[in-house]
Design an enzyme around this catalytic site. Structure first.
Site, PDB file in Angstrom:
ATOM      1  N   THR A 230       0.832  -1.197   0.000  1.00 54.14           N
ATOM      2  CA  THR A 230       0.000   0.000   0.000  1.00 54.14           C
ATOM      3  C   THR A 230       0.868   1.249   0.000  1.00 54.14           C
ATOM      4  OG1 THR A 230      -1.618   1.301   1.270  1.00 54.14           O
ATOM      5  CG2 THR A 230      -0.189  -0.162   2.527  1.00 54.14           C
ATOM      6  N   SER A 265      -2.008   3.510  10.637  1.00 56.46           N
ATOM      7  CA  SER A 265      -3.011   2.663  11.293  1.00 56.46           C
ATOM      8  C   SER A 265      -2.378   1.310  11.559  1.00 56.46           C
ATOM      9  CB  SER A 265      -4.254   2.490  10.408  1.00 56.46           C
ATOM     10  OG  SER A 265      -3.965   1.642   9.302  1.00 56.46           O
ATOM     11  N   TYR A 267      -3.477  -1.407  10.407  1.00 57.84           N
ATOM     12  CA  TYR A 267      -3.459  -2.059   9.100  1.00 57.84           C
ATOM     13  C   TYR A 267      -2.208  -1.673   8.320  1.00 57.84           C
ATOM     14  CZ  TYR A 267      -4.083  -1.975   4.051  1.00 57.84           C
ATOM     15  OH  TYR A 267      -3.858  -2.070   2.705  1.00 57.84           O
ATOM     16  N   HIS A 268      -1.947  -0.373   8.198  1.00 55.28           N
ATOM     17  CA  HIS A 268      -0.784   0.071   7.440  1.00 55.28           C
ATOM     18  C   HIS A 268       0.516  -0.441   8.068  1.00 55.28           C
ATOM     19  CE1 HIS A 268      -3.761   3.158   5.993  1.00 55.28           C
ATOM     20  NE2 HIS A 268      -3.188   2.824   4.854  1.00 55.28           N
ATOM     21  N   LYS A 271       1.322  -3.870   6.897  1.00 55.68           N
ATOM     22  CA  LYS A 271       1.929  -3.865   5.564  1.00 55.68           C
ATOM     23  C   LYS A 271       3.413  -3.521   5.637  1.00 55.68           C
ATOM     24  CE  LYS A 271      -1.648  -4.603   2.761  1.00 55.68           C
ATOM     25  NZ  LYS A 271      -1.705  -5.663   1.741  1.00 55.68           N
TER      26      LYS A 271
END
EC number: 3.13.1.1
Length: 479
Positions: A230, A265, A267-268, A271
């Protein structure tokens, strides 16, 4: 759920499925479903199921474990006229938004495709009381419809890649030349709902990717990993964003280093951890990998998903899984003000979903070298939130829609006005032919949203997840 499909129950299930609209049911972490039934581990042993149908019949084969499907079903005539053996591509997360479109595109291009998916994205909808704007068919109806229309088979492995035994057997069975890894929890807001979802996101994403890396090392050393990253890994630095690496001079010495990460976040952050793990294994084990740092995807139609309603892709408009442009188009269609977070200057890279599948195909066709960790920034244009809102307002007015916008207190912790200039040349150099955001595309997307506006639950439009208010207590998201 994946332990239900492990090597201890070596069985291919052949189903003749109906097209009932209620074939997808909620399932827990220790269950999986096939054609409206929950099948336990004990019920699978030694059995070959062929379900009888009251209505029109279509045969479809689902691989419950690692037995090659060709051992259980009659051989089919190949549609590939090339004298060379077709490349085998495993699409992890192939039931999702990007994964489904990619699996169909690669199959159409005469790759032999297998989908690996635990179908948990559908479970999230049930848990949170959400629903795709578009009605989407079950994965088995999708695959059998594709076979009926094209004559091309897509193998299906249902299980959790966090279960290494399941993943290992899938690798040994399918023997992929490339693995396209979409199989992660992909929503920043979902990862910020509460502690349990933050933990799930990091465990699911990081452990799943680690398992994929170990599977490649142990079973398919020459396999090329194409991993969906991302652009959010980079954050919004006050300098140009390079493609993965930056050359710096410090105290008279120069080196090329991984570009700094500023995730916003849980989530990030998952990644970012993935990227570090992949880079390390490329160096240590000689794995070949391409990290596609993707921008925000918009659109719903590809040539393949438009072939039949049962191939239709999902389109999320809610504040948890919906992306900015898709959400704005749905809001305009139902007469809801466009929800601009904060000052609206947040700028990101964007791309059409048709370019997502094109980028993946280019990465597969031009693989990384052994030991190489490539990073491509995968987007075609940059927009701020305010710019997107203006474009949707203009396009909506031409369709007779009364489009307004509203400023919403920003639930995220992010810069609302900032410099943003990200490089994205490598995929263009490989031959990417981008679909830029045009008036005709916006017109198509808005008309599509209007077509399905009766399915919109307006209670799901406003954000309900706060970065600052995340807590330990499990939060219910049901309205």
């Amino acid at each position: 759920m994946a332990h239900l499909l492990s090597a201890s129950c070596p069985l291919a299930i052949s189903l003749t499925s109906t097209t009932t609209k209620n074939s997808v049911k909620p399932f827990g972490l220790n269950q999986t479903f096939f054609s409206s039934q929950v099948i336990s581990k004990s019920s699978l042993k030694g059995l070959h199921f062929q379900e009888k149908k009251p209505r029109r019949r279509r045969s479809c084969v689902f691989l419950a474990t690692a037995v090659p499907i060709t051992q259980q079903a009659p051989p089919e005539t190949s549609t590939n006229n090339s004298s060379s053996k077709p490349k085998r591509v495993m699409v992890i997360g192939g039931d999702g938004y990007c994964g489904w479109a990619t699996a169909l595109h690669l199959s159409k291009k005469n790759y032999e495709v297998a989908i690996v998916d635990n179908l948990v994205r559908r479970l999230f909808d049930h848990q949170l009381g959400l629903e795709s704007l578009t009605p989407i068919a079950s994965i088995h109806d999708r695959i059998s419809r594709w076979k009926a229309l094209t004559g091309k088979s897509i193998e299906l492995y249902v299980g959790d890649i966090c279960d290494f035994e399941f993943l290992a057997e899938s690798f040994k069975s399918f023997e992929p030349d490339s693995v396209v890894h979409f199989g992660e929890q992909r929503s920043a807001p979902y990862s910020m709902i509460d502690r349990s979802r933050a933990v799930f996101t990091q465990h699911n994403n990081v452990i799943g990717t680690l398992n994929v890396l170990f599977a490649i090392k142990e079973f398919r050393e020459e396999c090329h990993l194409v991993k969906l990253g991302t652009m959010g890994e980079y954050g919004t630095p006050n300098i140009d964003i390079e493609e993965g690496y930056i050359t710096i001079t410090h105290n008279g010495r120069t080196d090329t280093l991984p570009y700094p990460k500023q995730a916003s976040s849980f989530y990030h952050l998952s990644k970012v951890h993935d990227s570090h793990n992949i880079a390390f294994t490329c160096k240590a084990w000689g794995i070949r990998a391409t990290d596609l740092n993707q921008g925000v995807v918009y659109g719903v139609k590809t040539d393949e998903t438009e072939m039949h309603e049962e191939l239709r892709n999902r389109l999320d408009y809610d504040a948890v899984f919906g992306t900015a442009l898709n959400r704005f188009c749905v809001q305009a269609a139902v007469g809801h003000p466009l929800t601009v977070y904060g000052k609206g200057g947040q700028t990101r890279g964007y791309l059409d979903i048709r370019d997502t599948v094109q980028c993946v195909e280019l990465a597969i066709a031009n693989p990384a070298k052994a030991g190489e960790f490539r990073v491509f920034n995968q987007f075609t244009e940059q927009f701020s939130v305010n710019e997107l809102a203006s474009l949707v307002t203009k396009a909506g007015s031409k369709l007779g829609l009364d489009v307004t916008k509203m400023t919403v207190p920003n639930p995220r912790v992010e810069a609302e006005e900032h410099y943003y200039n990200a490089k994205h040349t490598k995929l263009m150099e490989l031959g990417l032919e981008p679909h830029y955001l045009s008036e005709s595309l916006l017109d198509s997307l808005l008309n599509f949203a209007v077509q399905f506006k009766d399915r919109v639950d307006t209670k799901q439009i406003m954000p309900s997840v706060s970065w600052k208010k995340i807590g330990v207590k499990t939060k219910s998201m049901n309205p």
